[in-house]
Design a protein around this motif. Structure first.
Motif, mmCIF file in Angstrom:
data_model
loop_
_atom_site.group_PDB
_atom_site.id
_atom_site.type_symbol
_atom_site.label_atom_id
_atom_site.label_comp_id
_atom_site.label_asym_id
_atom_site.label_seq_id
_atom_site.Cartn_x
_atom_site.Cartn_y
_atom_site.Cartn_z
ATOM 1 N N ARG A 68 -13.721 17.750 -41.221
ATOM 2 C CA ARG A 68 -12.593 17.189 -40.456
ATOM 3 C C ARG A 68 -12.654 15.667 -40.471
ATOM 4 O O ARG A 68 -13.100 15.041 -39.520
ATOM 5 C CB ARG A 68 -12.613 17.709 -39.017
ATOM 6 C CG ARG A 68 -12.284 19.184 -38.955
ATOM 7 C CD ARG A 68 -11.883 19.627 -37.566
ATOM 8 N NE ARG A 68 -11.301 20.963 -37.653
ATOM 9 C CZ ARG A 68 -10.839 21.633 -36.618
ATOM 10 N NH1 ARG A 68 -10.873 21.106 -35.412
ATOM 11 N NH2 ARG A 68 -10.322 22.838 -36.785
ATOM 12 N N ASP A 75 -12.050 13.719 -37.102
ATOM 13 C CA ASP A 75 -13.000 13.478 -36.017
ATOM 14 C C ASP A 75 -14.005 12.375 -36.357
ATOM 15 O O ASP A 75 -14.959 12.154 -35.602
ATOM 16 C CB ASP A 75 -13.760 14.775 -35.680
ATOM 17 C CG ASP A 75 -12.829 15.847 -35.105
ATOM 18 O OD1 ASP A 75 -11.811 15.467 -34.499
ATOM 19 O OD2 ASP A 75 -13.125 17.039 -35.274
ATOM 20 N N HIS A 85 -18.943 16.443 -32.075
ATOM 21 C CA HIS A 85 -17.987 16.423 -33.194
ATOM 22 C C HIS A 85 -18.726 16.005 -34.458
ATOM 23 O O HIS A 85 -19.398 14.975 -34.467
ATOM 24 C CB HIS A 85 -16.842 15.435 -32.937
ATOM 25 C CG HIS A 85 -15.765 15.987 -32.065
ATOM 26 N ND1 HIS A 85 -15.650 15.662 -30.738
ATOM 27 C CD2 HIS A 85 -14.739 16.843 -32.347
ATOM 28 C CE1 HIS A 85 -14.600 16.303 -30.227
ATOM 29 N NE2 HIS A 85 -14.034 17.032 -31.175
HETATM 30 MG MG MG Z 1 -10.386 18.487 -32.338
#
Ligand code: MG
Ligand code: ATP
Ligand code: MG
Ligand code: MG
Length: 481
Positions: A68, A75, A85
């Motif tokens: 991601r 993130d 994260h």
């Molecule tokens: Mg998220």
């Protein structure tokens, strides 16, 4: 319970509920112009939800490698600073393709978390889409009612469309979702905000771990919803967060998923993890980023100067710079970590070990190339510090572009360094410089050949055939109309 056991128990649990266990799809996406990397467990199964392909089984479960760092889910900025994260992470998931629905999905989530993993019930919260408690819904399709038989009512939080309604895109399959959050605060921390129900964002130690999505609608172009002919379940649970909860840690980095990497980096740097916030952040960033780098290269994505390759190069350079500045790593070091990771993960992701020599060579070469210019770029930034101060604490677009073009600093790296010094970057100015350079090179070479083309969403692309017929490479051609 160690992380290997935690992962296995998830798969065994869903196998016992008649799910077919499948291996993770590659993290690099090659055949979808809308996605460079898999960013959730459902992404490899998109075609089954859209009805383009039949699912091999009505029930599937797996652990999926996800990244991601771009697009809808990015993130990157959080990584290293917060505790949960990551760039690359594993998403555990179970799916029903037109088979079981809300009741089974929620009851199994609860059974797995509280009976198999034995998480205390009074440390869990759930969220439900407002509307998913409607009296008009049959009892077994009313998420609020289903939860009520398992968890105290004041632990069920009603959520808005933003948090509790999942959509694949502007149109397409969608539906309400129900999340599970775990409260990892100490008694003391709990006493400070007593009585208040929390979900993540409210407190750093209250963390979302699992999302259950119920795909029951199709969003049409006019915005209206129609019921899908079959109802599906799509769930995703962050593996590293689950390990944190089960192992009673306050950070994903304190679990056995990250500790081998953390300890290796700390030892190489001659520091102790947990003693200094600055070096700790650097150690976390590096331990996180090496996973993104190694997994993507092992799946065939080389660092490069554009698109997916540039995403990887950016992450790698970010890691190198943290090591260089905060841990005094002046020579390549990331490539060594790839081996620590491969040893640790070989039993789940054998590709890391199979490709290790190659992965290490690519990383070391990248590190060498960047280290050659990194120091000079940082010196250049230091030398210009006064002028940035006079320029409203802003690094101007021209300098940001020079750093990019001459010293290989991705824009987000310059922005990161700027943030540490209390400056901002003139990103628009950078964009102008970049555009000008593109125009110059466009004029220099009239045609650019790549083997993948990103389709522009607002123009119609007409497929006009394959460009060449050698079996080794076919270049897909589109004409914009
Ligand atoms: Mg998220
Ligand atoms: P968050 O609100 O914490 O950013 P999310 O709502 O974006 O999470 P989902 O898209 O619902 O996450 O993904 C399902 C699960 O994957 C989450 O519940 C979480 O456990 C995990 N997850 C999501 N993003 C990350 C990440 N960057 N690193 C580690 N785990 C993640
Ligand atoms: Mg969330
Ligand atoms: Mg979520």
């Amino acid at each position: 319970m160690n992380s290997a056991e935690i992962r296995q128990k998830f798969l065994d649990f869903f196998a016992s509920k008649q799910h077919q266990i499948v291996p993770s799809a590659p993290i690099v996406v090659k055949d979808d112009p809308t996605l460079m990397f898999i960013n959730s467990g459902m992404a490899p199964f998109k075609d089954y939800f859209l009805g383009n392909k039949p699912a091999p089984s009505k029930r599937i479960a797996d652990t999926q490698k996800c990244l991601r760092v771009s697009g809808k889910h990015n993130d990157l900025e959080e990584v290293g600073y917060d505790t949960y994260h990551h760039t690359m992470f594993e998403m555990l998931g179970n799916w029903s393709f037109g088979d079981y629905f809300k009741k089974e999905a929620l009851e199994w989530s609860w059974e797995l978390l509280t009976e198999v993993y034995k998480l205390p019930k009074d440390r869990l919260y759930v969220s439900v889409f407002q509307g998913d408690d409607s009296e008009n819904l049959p009892m077994d399709q009313n998420a609020f009612n289903i939860w009520k038989s398992m968890i105290a009512e004041d632990r069920i939080l009603m959520g808005s469309k933003k948090d509790n309604f999942w959509e694949m895109g502007d149109t397409g399959p969608c539906g309400p979702c129900s999340e599970i959050h775990v409260d990892l605060r100490t008694e003391e921390e709990r006493a400070q905000v007593d009585g208040k129900s929390l979900v993540n964002n409210d407190h750093p130690q209250v963390v979302e771990i699992w999302n259950n999505v119920f795909m029951e609608f199709n969003r049409l172009a006019d915005g209206s919803l129609v019921k899908l002919p079959a109802q599906h379940v799509d769930t995703g649970m962050g593996f590293e967060r689950l390990c944190m909860a089960i192992q009673g840690k306050r950070s994903n980095y304190d679990t056995d998923v990250f500790q081998p990497l953390i300890q290796y980096v700390a030892k190489e740097a001659g520091v102790k993890y947990g003693e200094n916030e600055k070096t700790d952040i650097a150690i976390r960033v590096i331990s996180d980023h090496i996973r993104a780098i190694a997994f993507t290269i092992a799946d065939g994505q080389l660092p490069s100067n554009n698109k997916a390759g540039y995403v990887i190069r950016r992450i790698l350079r970010r890691a190198v710079r943290y090591g260089f500045t905060f841990l005094d790593f002046k020579k390549p070091f990331l490539f060594k970590l790839a081996e620590v990771l491969a040893d640790q993960m070989a039993h789940v992701f054998p590709e890391l070990k199979q490709q290790l020599g190659f992965v290490q060579r690519v990383i070391e070469e990248e590190e060498n190339a960047f280290l050659r210019t990194l120091e000079n770029g940082l010196k250049r930034l230091d030398a210009l510090e006064e002028s940035f101060k006079q320029n409203n604490n802003t690094i101007d677009g021209k300098t940001a572009f020079e750093l990019y073009d001459t010293f290989g600093f991705p824009l987000d790296l310059t922005a990161l360094i700027a943030r540490e010094k209390g400056f901002t970057v003139d990103e628009a100015g950078f964009g102008v410089e970049m555009e000008q350079q593109k125009n110059r090179s466009r004029n220099a070479s009239a045609t650019e050949q790549t083997d993948w083309i990103i389709l522009q969403p607002d123009v119609v692309n007409e497929f006009i055939g394959y460009d060449c017929d050698t079996s080794a490479s076919h270049i897909v051609r589109y004409r914009q109309v």
